[in-house]
Design a protein around this motif. Structure first.
Motif, PDB file in Angstrom:
ATOM      1  N   ASP B  30       3.075   3.524   6.520  1.00  0.00           N
ATOM      2  CA  ASP B  30       4.512   3.237   6.615  1.00  0.00           C
ATOM      3  C   ASP B  30       4.712   2.212   7.735  1.00  0.00           C
ATOM      4  N   PHE B  31       5.092   0.947   7.368  1.00  0.00           N
ATOM      5  CA  PHE B  31       5.294  -0.115   8.368  1.00  0.00           C
ATOM      6  C   PHE B  31       6.763  -0.270   8.735  1.00  0.00           C
ATOM      7  N   LEU B  32       7.495   0.762   8.582  1.00  0.00           N
ATOM      8  CA  LEU B  32       8.936   0.820   8.900  1.00  0.00           C
ATOM      9  C   LEU B  32       9.780   0.017   7.895  1.00  0.00           C
ATOM     10  N   ALA B  34       8.282  -1.531   5.276  1.00  0.00           N
ATOM     11  CA  ALA B  34       7.586  -1.432   3.974  1.00  0.00           C
ATOM     12  C   ALA B  34       6.547  -0.329   4.041  1.00  0.00           C
ATOM     13  N   THR B  35       6.187   0.136   2.887  1.00  0.00           N
ATOM     14  CA  THR B  35       5.133   1.167   2.824  1.00  0.00           C
ATOM     15  C   THR B  35       3.990   0.632   1.976  1.00  0.00           C
ATOM     16  N   LEU B  36       2.803   1.243   2.187  1.00  0.00           N
ATOM     17  CA  LEU B  36       1.609   0.740   1.469  1.00  0.00           C
ATOM     18  C   LEU B  36       0.679   1.918   1.222  1.00  0.00           C
ATOM     19  N   ASP B  37       0.170   2.026  -0.011  1.00  0.00           N
ATOM     20  CA  ASP B  37      -0.837   3.048  -0.337  1.00  0.00           C
ATOM     21  C   ASP B  37      -2.139   2.339  -0.623  1.00  0.00           C
ATOM     22  N   LEU B  38      -3.176   2.641   0.157  1.00  0.00           N
ATOM     23  CA  LEU B  38      -4.475   1.976  -0.022  1.00  0.00           C
ATOM     24  C   LEU B  38      -5.561   3.024  -0.175  1.00  0.00           C
TER      25      LEU B  38
END
Lengths: 389, 80
Positions: B30-32, B34-38
């Motif tokens: 969670d980049f505040l 944007a979010t990212l699932d890796l």
């Protein structure tokens, strides 16, 4: 401990490996660059040693282009251009160097000195003189600049300035310039005498003697000046002093001295002095002069005996020619091959140097106080031996 | 030497593949804004590559800084 935490240790390991790789690549790049520069330098040096300046210039140009900060390379390039006679290119290289704002004083004065030499080579003596004078004022490379200034003054025959710069050179380098200064005063004396200023000429000669006591040229000039006034006794005294000062100048002094003896009717004194000279001087000139006196006074037989005895001790082609001359006079009217032999022997002497510079080996038939080749003073000395005087 | 390196690379590739297969799950970032699932494996590989690049960058920057410093010192001497 959670084994996954150990994985985080991979991050510093990755960082370190990246750092190490970059360092190694950088170092390899530097080494390759230095290798390339060094090989160019050594190739250039090799061409220089093999006396192939064109190829050397190409290599040094490559070096200068690869590294614009290499001052020494630029200096070497400028020097090479000047030596090859491409003075305009040498001037451009040195001017370009001097124009650099970051150049330190040492290199700047070196470049200025080189530029001055370029101007000298190009014949722009006024510009060279200004440059060297500036360097002397800055007290940078003063001895070299002063030497160049003295050379310019000699070229322009400005002897007063030459004396001034020589004295400053003595102070700057600690090397004695006494002989050179004495020659400059002698030149001034000759000039003054030519303009009829005998008193001024004598003053200059006095200064020359104070600068270099026992200076042979002063005595010779005094002899010449006295003879020109008809004062042959004074001329004889001066010439004899010259012989005492430097016996090596016998071939130069003897004709004038013999003339003075003849005009003063002092042939006995001439015979005595020549007799002493024969013992002290290893050349043939005093022997020939003495033989002529014997021939006039005692007859040709006495002269031939004396000459023959002396030639056995010091073989000389000039002596042989005089011996043949005497024999031809004795055989006048008779059929003989002697005149032909005499002419052939005399022809052997034609083109032979009577004087040789002890500094550069330049050979001359007439005496010069300053070597026409290397410009050093009092270095032309009579050649001794079979073809000598 | 070349074979040793190739063998090492193969071993690392094998363990990397095995690690990615065993950890098939994703990580949620969670980049505040944007979010990212890796996937976990990709996430780890990206971290390692980033670390490697940062290390190289710091070495390069350090070398440049040292050269500039040497140049400044030489210029200072030139002016003196």
């Amino acid at each position: 401990m959670n084994p996954l935490v150990l994985l985080f240790l991979l991050l510093p390991v990755a960082f370190l490996s990246g750092w190490w790789t970059a360092r190694r690549l950088g170092a390899r790049h530097s080494v390759a660059r230095v290798d390339e520069l060094s090989s160019s330098y050594f190739r250039g040096l090799n061409y220089l040693l093999n006396e192939q300046p064109d190829k050397a210039i190409e290599e040094f140009l490559k070096l200068a282009e690869a590294n614009r900060d290499t001052i020494e390379t630029h200096l070497a390039l400028g020097n090479l251009f000047r030596r090859r006679g491409e003075v305009d290119r040498a001037i451009r290289v040195h001017q370009h160097l001097i124009a650099r704002p970051t150049l330190n004083d040492e290199f700047k004065t070196m470049a200025l000195l080189e530029l001055g030499e370029d101007y000298m080579r190009a014949g722009l003596l006024d510009r060279a003189e200004t440059l060297f004078a500036d360097l002397v004022v800055m007290n940078a490379q003063a001895p070299s600049a002063l030497r160049h200034l003295i050379a310019i003054c000699q070229h322009e025959r400005d002897w007063h300035k030459a004396i001034l710069y020589s004295r400053r050179l003595e102070e700057a380098s600690g090397e004695s310039q006494a002989l050179q200064i004495a020659h400059f005063y002698s030149e001034l004396a000759e000039r003054a005498q030519a303009h009829g200023a005998s008193q001024e000429a004598e003053e200059h000669l006095g200064h020359a003697l104070s600068a270099f006591p026992g200076f042979v040229r002063v005595h010779m000039l005094r002899g010449r000046f006295a003879a020109a006034k008809g004062n042959y006794d004074a001329a004889i005294a001066a010439y004899e002093q010259a012989l005492e000062a430097d016996i090596d100048y016998v071939p130069e002094i003897l004709p004038a001295l013999l003339d003075a003896y003849a005009r003063a009717q002092q042939l006995d004194r001439a015979e005595r002095v020549l007799g002493q000279m024969v013992k002290r001087y290893e050349g043939i000139s005093p022997v020939l002069a003495l033989a002529r006196i014997y021939a006039r006074r005692d007859g040709r037989q006495r002269a031939v005996e004396f000459l023959g005895a002396q030639l056995r001790q010091r073989p000389s082609v000039r002596g042989l020619v005089q011996l043949m001359d005497t024999a031809i006079e004795d055989d006048a009217g008779a059929e003989s091959n002697l005149p032909m032999l005499r002419d052939l022997t005399a022809a052997l002497l034609e083109g032979q140097a009577l004087y040789r510079c002890t500094q550069c080996g330049f050979g001359a038939r007439a005496h010069h106080w300053q070597c026409p080749s290397c410009k050093s003073w009092s270095s032309l000395r009579p050649v001794h031996g079979a073809a000598g005087a | 030497m070349r074979f040793v390196i190739i063998a090492l690379l193969l071993v690392f590739a094998f363990f990397g593949a095995a690690f990615a297969a065993l950890n098939a799950g994703t990580i949620h970032y969670d980049f505040l804004v944007a979010t990212l699932d890796l996937p976990k494996g990709v996430s780890l590989l990206a971290a390692i590559i980033l670390g490697w690049l940062l290390g190289g960058l710091s070495a390069w920057a350090g070398r440049g800084w040292r050269m500039r410093d040497a140049g400044r010192r030489r210029d200072g001497r030139d002016q003196a």
